[in-house]
Design a protein around this motif. Structure first.
Motif, PDB file in Angstrom:
ATOM      1  N   ASN A 197       0.682  -1.096  -0.032  1.00  0.00           N
ATOM      2  CA  ASN A 197       0.080   0.001  -0.022  1.00  0.00           C
ATOM      3  C   ASN A 197       0.892   1.329   0.110  1.00  0.00           C
ATOM      4  O   ASN A 197       0.460   2.233   0.627  1.00  0.00           O
ATOM      5  N   SER A 198       1.974   1.109  -0.634  1.00  0.00           N
ATOM      6  CA  SER A 198       2.847   2.352  -0.619  1.00  0.00           C
ATOM      7  C   SER A 198       2.372   3.585  -1.460  1.00  0.00           C
ATOM      8  O   SER A 198       2.855   4.742  -1.032  1.00  0.00           O
ATOM      9  N   THR A 199       1.503   3.234  -2.483  1.00  0.00           N
ATOM     10  CA  THR A 199       0.912   4.450  -3.010  1.00  0.00           C
ATOM     11  C   THR A 199       0.116   5.428  -2.137  1.00  0.00           C
ATOM     12  O   THR A 199       0.077   6.320  -2.095  1.00  0.00           O
ATOM     13  N   PHE A 200      -0.712   4.599  -1.493  1.00  0.00           N
ATOM     14  CA  PHE A 200      -1.687   5.176  -0.578  1.00  0.00           C
ATOM     15  C   PHE A 200      -0.743   5.958   0.537  1.00  0.00           C
ATOM     16  O   PHE A 200      -0.988   7.243   0.762  1.00  0.00           O
ATOM     17  N   LYS A 201       0.163   5.281   1.147  1.00  0.00           N
ATOM     18  CA  LYS A 201       1.046   6.059   2.245  1.00  0.00           C
ATOM     19  C   LYS A 201       1.819   7.371   1.486  1.00  0.00           C
ATOM     20  O   LYS A 201       1.907   8.291   2.404  1.00  0.00           O
ATOM     21  N   ALA A 202       2.336   7.087   0.476  1.00  0.00           N
ATOM     22  CA  ALA A 202       2.991   8.339  -0.265  1.00  0.00           C
ATOM     23  C   ALA A 202       1.882   9.235  -0.486  1.00  0.00           C
ATOM     24  O   ALA A 202       2.491  10.513  -0.292  1.00  0.00           O
ATOM     25  N   GLU A 203       0.817   9.056  -0.847  1.00  0.00           N
ATOM     26  CA  GLU A 203      -0.217  10.336  -1.099  1.00  0.00           C
ATOM     27  C   GLU A 203      -0.461  11.000   0.450  1.00  0.00           C
ATOM     28  O   GLU A 203      -0.584  12.080   0.381  1.00  0.00           O
ATOM     29  N   LYS A 204      -0.551  10.084   1.417  1.00  0.00           N
ATOM     30  CA  LYS A 204      -0.745  10.706   2.783  1.00  0.00           C
ATOM     31  C   LYS A 204       0.406  11.566   3.110  1.00  0.00           C
ATOM     32  O   LYS A 204       0.297  12.674   3.777  1.00  0.00           O
ATOM     33  N   MET A 205       1.625  11.050   2.968  1.00  0.00           N
ATOM     34  CA  MET A 205       2.668  11.905   3.299  1.00  0.00           C
ATOM     35  C   MET A 205       2.960  13.128   2.724  1.00  0.00           C
ATOM     36  O   MET A 205       3.196  14.092   3.011  1.00  0.00           O
ATOM     37  N   ILE A 206       2.369  12.819   1.251  1.00  0.00           N
ATOM     38  CA  ILE A 206       2.435  14.312   0.467  1.00  0.00           C
ATOM     39  C   ILE A 206       1.593  15.199   0.982  1.00  0.00           C
ATOM     40  O   ILE A 206       1.605  16.570   1.066  1.00  0.00           O
ATOM     41  N   GLU A 207       0.291  14.777   1.458  1.00  0.00           N
ATOM     42  CA  GLU A 207      -0.654  15.858   2.018  1.00  0.00           C
ATOM     43  C   GLU A 207       0.034  16.207   3.432  1.00  0.00           C
ATOM     44  O   GLU A 207      -0.488  17.573   3.647  1.00  0.00           O
ATOM     45  N   LEU A 208       0.703  15.640   4.229  1.00  0.00           N
ATOM     46  CA  LEU A 208       1.273  16.171   5.362  1.00  0.00           C
ATOM     47  C   LEU A 208       2.101  17.403   5.030  1.00  0.00           C
ATOM     48  O   LEU A 208       2.168  18.204   5.509  1.00  0.00           O
ATOM     49  N   LEU A 209       3.108  17.145   3.810  1.00  0.00           N
ATOM     50  CA  LEU A 209       4.045  18.030   3.459  1.00  0.00           C
ATOM     51  C   LEU A 209       3.103  19.264   2.961  1.00  0.00           C
ATOM     52  O   LEU A 209       3.727  20.340   3.387  1.00  0.00           O
ATOM     53  N   GLN A 210       2.146  19.265   2.165  1.00  0.00           N
ATOM     54  CA  GLN A 210       1.281  20.311   1.794  1.00  0.00           C
ATOM     55  C   GLN A 210       1.049  21.214   2.993  1.00  0.00           C
ATOM     56  O   GLN A 210       0.867  22.432   2.991  1.00  0.00           O
ATOM     57  N   SER A 211       0.423  20.231   4.111  1.00  0.00           N
ATOM     58  CA  SER A 211      -0.294  21.080   5.196  1.00  0.00           C
ATOM     59  C   SER A 211       0.722  22.137   5.821  1.00  0.00           C
ATOM     60  O   SER A 211       0.411  22.870   6.416  1.00  0.00           O
ATOM     61  N   LYS A 212       2.122  21.597   5.694  1.00  0.00           N
ATOM     62  CA  LYS A 212       3.243  22.402   6.178  1.00  0.00           C
ATOM     63  C   LYS A 212       3.934  23.535   5.272  1.00  0.00           C
ATOM     64  O   LYS A 212       4.885  23.921   5.510  1.00  0.00           O
ATOM     65  N   ALA A 264       1.496   7.666  -7.011  1.00  0.00           N
ATOM     66  CA  ALA A 264       1.003   8.642  -6.234  1.00  0.00           C
ATOM     67  C   ALA A 264       1.138  10.036  -6.670  1.00  0.00           C
ATOM     68  O   ALA A 264       0.410  11.083  -6.541  1.00  0.00           O
ATOM     69  N   LEU A 265       2.566  10.343  -7.222  1.00  0.00           N
ATOM     70  CA  LEU A 265       2.642  11.739  -7.651  1.00  0.00           C
ATOM     71  C   LEU A 265       1.802  12.062  -9.055  1.00  0.00           C
ATOM     72  O   LEU A 265       1.469  13.209  -9.135  1.00  0.00           O
ATOM     73  N   GLU A 266       1.320  10.973  -9.755  1.00  0.00           N
ATOM     74  CA  GLU A 266       0.424  11.421 -10.961  1.00  0.00           C
ATOM     75  C   GLU A 266      -1.002  11.757 -10.321  1.00  0.00           C
ATOM     76  O   GLU A 266      -1.787  12.735 -10.807  1.00  0.00           O
ATOM     77  N   ASN A 267      -1.432  11.060  -9.300  1.00  0.00           N
ATOM     78  CA  ASN A 267      -2.511  11.476  -8.453  1.00  0.00           C
ATOM     79  C   ASN A 267      -2.701  12.745  -8.131  1.00  0.00           C
ATOM     80  O   ASN A 267      -3.475  13.385  -7.674  1.00  0.00           O
ATOM     81  N   LYS A 268      -1.220  13.348  -7.560  1.00  0.00           N
ATOM     82  CA  LYS A 268      -1.141  14.561  -6.886  1.00  0.00           C
ATOM     83  C   LYS A 268      -0.400  15.904  -7.846  1.00  0.00           C
ATOM     84  O   LYS A 268      -0.292  16.832  -7.570  1.00  0.00           O
ATOM     85  N   LYS A 269      -0.746  15.371  -9.073  1.00  0.00           N
ATOM     86  CA  LYS A 269       0.184  16.226 -10.056  1.00  0.00           C
ATOM     87  C   LYS A 269      -0.164  17.732 -10.254  1.00  0.00           C
ATOM     88  O   LYS A 269       0.574  18.617 -10.494  1.00  0.00           O
ATOM     89  N   ALA A 270      -1.556  17.928  -9.950  1.00  0.00           N
ATOM     90  CA  ALA A 270      -2.026  19.424 -10.083  1.00  0.00           C
ATOM     91  C   ALA A 270      -1.513  20.069  -8.789  1.00  0.00           C
ATOM     92  O   ALA A 270      -1.515  21.218  -8.835  1.00  0.00           O
ATOM     93  N   THR A 271      -1.386  19.554  -7.692  1.00  0.00           N
ATOM     94  CA  THR A 271      -1.025  20.184  -6.391  1.00  0.00           C
ATOM     95  C   THR A 271       0.423  20.151  -5.696  1.00  0.00           C
ATOM     96  O   THR A 271       0.754  20.474  -4.736  1.00  0.00           O
ATOM     97  N   PHE A 272       1.222  19.263  -6.599  1.00  0.00           N
ATOM     98  CA  PHE A 272       2.711  18.820  -5.977  1.00  0.00           C
ATOM     99  C   PHE A 272       3.420  18.180  -7.156  1.00  0.00           C
ATOM    100  O   PHE A 272       3.272  17.767  -7.910  1.00  0.00           O
ATOM    101  N   GLY A 273       4.709  18.876  -6.762  1.00  0.00           N
ATOM    102  CA  GLY A 273       5.773  18.640  -7.798  1.00  0.00           C
ATOM    103  C   GLY A 273       6.543  17.924  -7.158  1.00  0.00           C
ATOM    104  O   GLY A 273       6.821  17.850  -6.027  1.00  0.00           O
ATOM    105  N   ALA A 274       7.710  16.973  -8.058  1.00  0.00           N
ATOM    106  CA  ALA A 274       8.561  16.038  -7.518  1.00  0.00           C
ATOM    107  C   ALA A 274       9.731  15.903  -8.478  1.00  0.00           C
ATOM    108  O   ALA A 274       9.277  15.750  -9.446  1.00  0.00           O
ATOM    109  N   GLU A 275      10.840  15.572  -8.058  1.00  0.00           N
ATOM    110  CA  GLU A 275      11.914  15.154  -8.673  1.00  0.00           C
ATOM    111  C   GLU A 275      12.274  13.829  -8.005  1.00  0.00           C
ATOM    112  O   GLU A 275      12.249  13.774  -6.585  1.00  0.00           O
TER     113      GLU A 275
END
Length: 445
Positions: free
Chosen positions: A151-166, A192-203
């Motif tokens: 379930n690493s995709t789910f957990k990555a999305e949750k961690m992205i949301e934590l980063l965004q909240s900060k 996970a990054l594809e699901n968040k691509k409108a609101t989060f960027g990554a390398e």
């Protein structure tokens, strides 16, 4: 979906549809709601009008010393992910979203994190007692990763949301590439990054956590290098692979062959650590295309060198344009960050681990990292606190050292964070609350 102004779900969906149609979001459209509502979905690039935006405009001096920071309120127009205009504040503009006088800063960047392997989003787990050093941790990972990947995709999305909240809208994430995960960790994170691509960027960094040769990660690294990752990674070539030159040579050649950058974890703090730093500097100087795109993460050996050697290595790092990504360790090891800054070495930071089998102390806030740096090095004045913000923003500051406004400018990417602070110095000193985040013109929350 609940918002801070209790907009009904029906109205929220209707307003989101207006945004997707490319219309300007206005306080009237949102039935009196401001910019600061909870929203983690996706919006396409759109037009946004803001008023009562606080920006820094200069320093105030007393006998030559910076004693405070001047600010003023402005109106800002955003279009197609860019800042279109910055103008005198129009507080009575009913078509503009009210930023409430919050301070607008460049959105934060977490430049060293492992989004692909975490417990975040699951039940709390503390770190277990370590045995066998780094190689013992490799054995532990080999046992744990198959379950973590489920379930690493789910957990990555949750961690992205934590980063965004900060206040973070961009991250450099290391992703395990080794015989246990193969490329599955990468594929799951990419989802996970594809699901968040409108609101989060990554390398992404292809990271041989289990060694390049200690476990045969070579074929998987070569495969990963053919994808759209950005960096070839590495970890402690002497401790894990037993060969500094062989491992660095492989890493450098793979990066050159596929036009990637390099970002190597280096925890070794003795002679092997110094030799690794010096060898990498020589390889980058031999291959100038790697200059400005090569980094050493952690690089604890710098904290063990005497002052003259620190100065020498910092000068060589600057000449080779090799950056240091420090998670700002504390306790008995103090990194020579002031010396790195003195020689114009690029310094970045990140949370590294949030909650995983390595560490559980990551808060998700790089503003907290800037605060910790300021405390460690005595950056307590208005001027030095304001300079410390660059650690959180990837070296973007609203004011230059002379107090001239240099950000924002028209045409800048609309990656913006709004904090409840009067200036950068206060934001760093107080780790001020993040009120809103905009990524590429899209309202994150």
């Amino acid at each position: 979906m609940k918002t801070s102004n209790h907009i009904s779900r029906k109205d929220f969906i209707r307003n989101s549809a207006l945004a997707m149609a490319g219309l300007t979001l206005t306080s009237g459209t949102l039935s009196g709601a401001s910019l600061f509502f909870d929203y983690t979905g996706s919006l396409i690039k759109n037009k946004i009008s803001l008023k009562n935006v606080r920006l820094e405009t200069g320093f105030m001096y007393d006998e030559g010393e910076v004693v405070s920071t001047k600010t003023d309120l402005f109106s800002i127009e955003i279009e197609n992910g860019k800042i279109k205009t910055i103008s005198a504040n129009q507080p009575h503009n009913t078509k503009a979203i009210d930023a409430k006088g919050y301070l607008m800063l460049p959105a934060f960047k977490d430049m060293h994190i492992h989004l692909d392997k975490t417990f975040y989003g699951e039940k709390w787990q503390a770190v277990k007692k370590r045995t066998g050093g780094v190689k013992g941790m490799i054995e532990l990972e080999q046992q744990m990763l198959p379950e973590m990947l489920k379930n690493s995709t789910f957990k990555a999305e949750k961690m992205i949301e934590l980063l965004q909240s900060k206040g973070t809208s961009f991250a450099r994430s290391h992703v395990n590439i080794e015989p246990t995960s193969k490329l599955n960790s990468l594929k799951n994170l990419q989802k996970a990054l594809e699901n968040k691509k409108a609101t989060f960027g990554a390398e992404l960094v292809a990271f041989p956590q289990h060694g390049v040769f200690y476990t045969d990660s070579v074929p998987y690294l070569k495969e990963a290098a053919q994808t759209d990752i950005d960096f070839i990674g590495g970890v402690d070539p002497y401790t894990i692979d037993g060969a500094i030159e062989k491992t660095i040579d492989f890493t450098v050649q793979l990066a050159l062959d596929h036009k990637k950058g390099i970002d190597i974890h280096l925890h070794e703090s003795g002679e092997s650590g110094l030799k690794t730093v010096e060898y990498l500097i020589n390889k980058v100087n031999e291959n100038p295309t790697l200059k400005g795109n090569t980094y050493l993460s952690h690089c604890f050996v710098l904290g063990k060198l005497d002052k003259p050697k620190q100065e020498e290595i910092a000068e060589k790092l600057a000449d080779a344009q090799i950056g240091i990504v420090s998670t700002i360790p504390f306790g008995g090891l103090i990194m020579p960050i002031p010396t790195l800054y003195k020689h114009n070495v690029t310094v970045l930071t990140g949370n590294d681990s949030i909650v995983d089998h390595w560490n559980t102390f990551g808060s998700g806030s790089v503003l907290q990292k800037a605060n910790l740096m300021a405390q460690l090095y005595g950056y307590s004045t208005e001027f030095l606190l304001s300079r410390s913000l660059r650690l959180a923003t990837g070296n973007i500051l609203p004011l230059d050292d002379k107090g001239n406004q240099q950000w924002p400018r028209t045409g800048n990417d609309a990656n913006l964070v709004f904090v409840n602070a009067t200036c950068s110095a206060e934001a760093v000193s107080r780790i001020s609350k993040v009120e809103s985040l905009i990524h590429q013109g899209n309202i994150v929350f």
